[in-house]
Scaffold this motif. Sequence first.
Motif, short mmCIF file in Angstrom:
data_model
loop_
_atom_site.label_atom_id
_atom_site.label_comp_id
_atom_site.label_asym_id
_atom_site.label_seq_id
_atom_site.Cartn_x
_atom_site.Cartn_y
_atom_site.Cartn_z
N LYS A 225 25.35 48.40 49.87
CA LYS A 225 25.11 49.40 49.12
C LYS A 225 26.18 49.72 48.11
N LYS A 226 25.86 50.15 46.89
CA LYS A 226 26.78 50.47 45.82
C LYS A 226 26.74 48.84 45.00
N ASN A 227 25.85 48.20 45.22
CA ASN A 227 25.50 46.86 44.58
C ASN A 227 26.74 46.23 44.55
N ILE A 228 27.22 45.77 45.85
CA ILE A 228 28.14 44.82 45.89
C ILE A 228 27.82 43.76 46.82
N ALA A 229 28.02 42.46 46.51
CA ALA A 229 27.27 41.37 47.10
C ALA A 229 28.53 40.13 47.61
N ILE A 230 28.22 39.49 48.63
CA ILE A 230 29.10 38.30 48.98
C ILE A 230 28.20 37.27 49.11
N LEU A 231 28.39 35.92 48.09
CA LEU A 231 27.73 34.57 48.41
C LEU A 231 28.79 33.84 49.10
N SER A 232 28.55 33.24 50.20
CA SER A 232 29.08 32.38 51.17
C SER A 232 28.78 31.04 51.39
N PHE A 233 29.31 29.98 51.17
CA PHE A 233 29.06 28.61 51.41
C PHE A 233 29.92 28.18 52.63
N ASN A 234 29.24 27.68 53.54
CA ASN A 234 29.86 27.10 55.18
C ASN A 234 29.75 25.87 55.07
N LEU A 235 30.63 25.04 55.11
CA LEU A 235 31.02 23.62 55.18
C LEU A 235 31.70 22.99 56.23
N ILE A 236 30.99 21.90 56.68
CA ILE A 236 31.67 21.39 57.78
C ILE A 236 32.27 19.78 57.36
N ASN A 237 33.43 19.48 57.82
CA ASN A 237 34.11 18.46 57.55
C ASN A 237 34.23 17.45 58.64
N LEU B 53 36.48 42.08 52.36
CA LEU B 53 35.97 41.74 50.73
C LEU B 53 35.21 43.13 50.25
N ALA B 54 34.34 43.36 51.13
CA ALA B 54 33.50 44.75 50.72
C ALA B 54 34.18 45.86 50.49
N TYR B 55 35.42 46.06 51.13
CA TYR B 55 36.31 47.08 50.83
C TYR B 55 36.90 47.01 49.59
N ARG B 56 37.40 46.01 49.33
CA ARG B 56 37.93 45.70 48.10
C ARG B 56 37.16 45.82 46.97
N ALA B 57 35.88 44.95 47.13
CA ALA B 57 34.90 45.23 45.80
C ALA B 57 34.47 46.89 45.64
N THR B 58 34.37 47.43 46.73
CA THR B 58 34.01 48.96 46.67
C THR B 58 34.94 49.77 46.14
N ILE B 59 36.25 49.59 46.53
CA ILE B 59 37.42 50.14 45.80
C ILE B 59 37.58 50.08 44.51
N ILE B 60 37.28 48.52 43.86
CA ILE B 60 37.42 48.40 42.23
C ILE B 60 36.29 49.04 41.60
N GLU B 61 35.25 48.93 42.16
CA GLU B 61 33.92 49.67 41.78
C GLU B 61 34.17 51.03 41.55
N PHE B 62 34.56 51.60 42.60
CA PHE B 62 34.86 53.23 42.33
C PHE B 62 35.90 53.47 41.29
N SER B 63 36.89 52.85 41.29
CA SER B 63 37.92 53.09 40.30
C SER B 63 37.35 52.81 38.81
N ASP B 64 36.56 51.80 38.60
CA ASP B 64 36.07 51.59 37.41
C ASP B 64 35.03 52.65 37.08
N GLU B 65 34.22 53.02 37.97
CA GLU B 65 33.24 54.23 37.78
C GLU B 65 34.07 55.58 37.37
N ILE B 66 35.12 55.74 37.94
CA ILE B 66 35.94 56.86 37.72
C ILE B 66 36.38 56.96 36.20
N GLN B 67 36.98 55.75 35.79
CA GLN B 67 37.09 55.71 34.29
C GLN B 67 36.21 55.84 33.44
#
Length: 728
Positions: free
Chosen positions: A355-367, A571-585
């Motif tokens: 929610k709050k339009n936050i997303a995480i795209l993940s690539f899982n790779l095997i070596n 990472l969702a915390y970090r993204a949400t915090i940044i988004e809230f801060s931008d929205e306040i401005q």
Amino acid sequence: MYISLYRKRLNRKMARIFLLGGYDLEMLEIKKLLQLKRQIFFDKELSWGAKLSDYKEYFNDKDEFIAIELEEDIEVPKNYKLIDHHNDKSSNPSSIEQIAKILDIELNRWQKLVSANDARYIAGMQELCATPQEIQKIRDADRAAQGVTLEDEKLAQKSLKEAYNHLIYSYTPHFSTIADRAYAKFTHYVIFNDNKVVFYGYNVEKVIKFLENKSIKSSNYYYGGGDYGFVGIKENILSKDEIKNLVKEFDTMADEVISYHTFMFPFVFEGKFDKKDMWEYHKFEIQQTRDYNEYVYFYKHVQDALFNKKDEDNSKFISKYYEYKDGENGTFTIDTKSKGSFTLQLDGISLRIFKKNIAILSFNLINKRYHNPQDILAINDFGRRIYPQFLGEHFTDDTKNVLLAQSISLKFPQKEIYEDFTNFNKIEKLAVAKLNFIPKFIKELISPNFINFENIRPIIDDRMFVISQYHNDALSNRMKNYCDTTEEYMYENDDFWYEYIFIDGNGKNCQSRHMTKDLIKQSTYDRWVEYGTLFGISRYSFVSLTGHWFGNNRLLPHTQTMYFQIFSLLLAYRATIIEFSDEIQDITSKPDEEIITEAKELYKRYLNFLNKLYFKEVTAQDQGIELYNKAMQIMDIPKYMNDLDNEINELHSYVDMLEEKKRNKKLDAITYLGGAFLPLSLVLGFFGVNVGKTNNFATDLVINVLLGTVAITIIGIFLLYQSRKGAS
């Protein structure tokens, strides 16, 4: 040889006679000890592979013979003892230690290092806290004792230059010249020529089992150096073609995961997500034991935030999890200018929408192909880049010399996505006001699913977040070595461990030993170090190092599930915090009425975030609690949350001030109105009294109508004035 001394003592009842084996530094030091104690010994100055038969002419039934590292190829004398610490005697102390005990000698620092070098090579000396200078001096002396020439050293350089990864064909018969150089580059490697082959740094037991399966008898190979030492096949046992085939088969026989890499791209988007055809909603169900383990690992309220237990159209979701349909049927190739090319197997591509339009795209790779620690560093560093960190005079050509991949490509059964970053090589494109920093290998996966894709904004800079797990028995074993003199583990000062944590694929970026040590200490979780397992955390990485068995069987499922979920939350915390801060401005730049309305809505969503997504603790497991708390601190999330809380409170105070100002205006209006009616009240009071005395109904009516009209006129003028004043 002390032949004359030997002959003088032949008439005695029994003489103790030492027989020296093949020359190396240890054997020369043993010879010095025998000379110091005036012992009888024979020395034919033999090379490695020396045999007992070389001394058979001296055997008798009268004397005691002590052979030092000689192969027993003949019947041994009557009174005989073998001093050795190789093959089936690898659990014994080193040969020089055994001789020192017989002669009742205390070894000095140099001799102890010689002993450690012969028993466990460089790792053995490191356990004694040897300095790089001491190690270099010992290795130089050892090679000289073996008869290594300057020409051999040059041939060793040629061999390494032409090596294929960790498989090294030797142009010199002295493999030690190559091994000493390869040790700094690889943790395990194979050196071979047309006559012999030696495996270095592998699990000795596994190599021996492999050789036995190839019908190579124990009498035809030798080993030593500890659990991850060396195993060699004697010269001329196999033909040239048999050696090549053996090396090739050994390198490809193990279908084990060497390393696992997850690149996570957190971003903010506008509008809605439309999954379309290639994305599939993943409703969480317990279908195997690892699903159960992952689910019960977390508290109930955390489970609600992480796992899709409801249908996709449910409006009460906290996050939704999607998987790319071809995510397990492709490859992820990183082509670099300076480190080579790396092709890894895709183990899935996922997209989590919060929610709050936050997303995480993940690539899982095997070596399963690249063993070299430097390869693992390069995969992490070059694979995580999504755009050039800087541009030089030659644009991305300069960036690609240091940080940026030549290209990154995704290959699926039906299509290939290729990104070479050349769109940053034209100045006219860089001048565009809204430059798109999203690479094609991300854009083509998700752009059809977001209406306003051009407004997608990465949360981290030019890098994706990295989760990496590396399985390396020798390196894992080395890191847990403990130095009694400094009371430190090896990892505490290890450059590779620092580079792995901080994803330095092009050399260590910190050139202070003190600062390096401090940063390693702050960023390492070493609860399981005695098992050879370490965890490292930085603001943009979570890495682990362990052995193959423990990694593949125990740790890898945790990395793929529990730890992946934990860092998705962070990472969702970090993204949400940044988004809230931008929205306040953004809110504070709007008119007062909109500020009040939107601030109240924002505060409501902030409380919802605190209650349903932001968790002080996510599991009851001790290790999970400790890792989560350490990651929270290192990623500065409590600090960012405190800053956001202050911003929210300041906004709330500002809204209170606006509402107080609004209330004061209303009170002023009432005050002004009361003041305006005060004279009227006096007049009415006066006339009311007098009207009562006239007893004339018509007169009273006219007076009341006039007074009412005056009152209405005054009220209307006042309200009009206030409305205009408020509008201004």
